[in-house]
Design a protein around this motif. Structure first.
Motif, PDB file in Angstrom:
ATOM      1  N   LEU A  68       1.009  -1.282   0.011  1.00 30.30           N
ATOM      2  CA  LEU A  68       0.489  -0.005  -0.345  1.00 30.30           C
ATOM      3  C   LEU A  68       0.997   1.256   0.057  1.00 30.30           C
ATOM      4  CD1 LEU A  68      -3.100   1.227   0.279  1.00 30.30           C
ATOM      5  CD2 LEU A  68      -2.413   1.076   2.512  1.00 30.30           C
ATOM      6  N   MET A  69       2.387   1.452   0.397  1.00 25.93           N
ATOM      7  CA  MET A  69       2.829   1.994   0.710  1.00 25.93           C
ATOM      8  C   MET A  69       3.414   2.867  -0.395  1.00 25.93           C
ATOM      9  SD  MET A  69       2.437   3.535   3.611  1.00 25.93           S
ATOM     10  CE  MET A  69       4.321   4.989   3.890  1.00 25.93           C
ATOM     11  N   VAL A  70       4.074   1.695  -1.231  1.00 20.16           N
ATOM     12  CA  VAL A  70       4.453   1.726  -2.655  1.00 20.16           C
ATOM     13  C   VAL A  70       3.504   2.198  -3.757  1.00 20.16           C
ATOM     14  CG1 VAL A  70       5.388   0.127  -4.530  1.00 20.16           C
ATOM     15  CG2 VAL A  70       6.076  -0.342  -2.019  1.00 20.16           C
ATOM     16  N   LEU A  71       2.188   1.448  -3.599  1.00 19.65           N
ATOM     17  CA  LEU A  71       1.034   2.403  -4.099  1.00 19.65           C
ATOM     18  C   LEU A  71       1.002   3.431  -4.680  1.00 19.65           C
ATOM     19  CD1 LEU A  71      -1.059  -0.661  -4.940  1.00 19.65           C
ATOM     20  CD2 LEU A  71       0.063  -0.383  -6.695  1.00 19.65           C
ATOM     21  N   ALA A  72       1.293   3.990  -2.602  1.00 23.79           N
ATOM     22  CA  ALA A  72       0.862   5.074  -2.896  1.00 23.79           C
ATOM     23  C   ALA A  72       2.355   6.489  -3.254  1.00 23.79           C
ATOM     24  CB  ALA A  72       0.161   5.583  -1.392  1.00 23.79           C
ATOM     25  N   ALA A  73       3.054   5.980  -3.332  1.00 21.92           N
ATOM     26  CA  ALA A  73       4.372   6.594  -3.206  1.00 21.92           C
ATOM     27  C   ALA A  73       4.055   6.698  -4.789  1.00 21.92           C
ATOM     28  CB  ALA A  73       5.668   6.017  -2.827  1.00 21.92           C
ATOM     29  N   VAL A  74       3.707   5.417  -5.376  1.00 20.47           N
ATOM     30  CA  VAL A  74       4.000   5.539  -7.217  1.00 20.47           C
ATOM     31  C   VAL A  74       3.223   6.356  -7.744  1.00 20.47           C
ATOM     32  CG1 VAL A  74       4.184   4.304  -8.590  1.00 20.47           C
ATOM     33  CG2 VAL A  74       4.843   3.567  -7.603  1.00 20.47           C
ATOM     34  N   ALA A  75       1.541   6.555  -7.488  1.00 19.43           N
ATOM     35  CA  ALA A  75       0.401   7.558  -7.503  1.00 19.43           C
ATOM     36  C   ALA A  75       0.873   8.995  -7.520  1.00 19.43           C
ATOM     37  CB  ALA A  75      -0.856   6.884  -6.377  1.00 19.43           C
ATOM     38  N   LEU A  76       2.059   9.308  -6.245  1.00 20.14           N
ATOM     39  CA  LEU A  76       2.603  10.509  -5.402  1.00 20.14           C
ATOM     40  C   LEU A  76       2.856  10.834  -6.758  1.00 20.14           C
ATOM     41  CD1 LEU A  76       2.282  13.187  -3.973  1.00 20.14           C
ATOM     42  CD2 LEU A  76       4.391  11.334  -2.534  1.00 20.14           C
TER      43      LEU A  76
END
Length: 74
Positions: A4-12
């Protein structure tokens, strides 16, 4: 949780890059704004109409489209 943290970083990251690209496109579009009307003159030799900024002045008030026409009129 880690995923979830990796996906949030990529989305950002994607969101930030799209914003920069959008600003660049807007700036580029703003620089392409059409200019206002420009005065036109007529070549004294051939009668061609051209913008006054592109015309070559000759003797008197005469304007020419090229140096060859200006020379020919002398």
């Amino acid at each position: 949780m880690k995923l979830l943290m990796v996906l949030a970083a990529v989305a950002l990251l994607v969101w930030l890059l799209r914003g920069d690209r959008r600003k660049a496109v807007q700036k580029q579009t703003a620089s392409r704004q059409p200019r206002g009307p420009e005065a036109m003159v007529q070549c004294a030799a051939c009668g061609l109409h051209l913008p006054a900024t592109d015309a070559l002045p000759g003797p008197g008030e005469k304007m020419y489209c090229c140096a060859e026409h200006r020379r020919a009129s002398d």
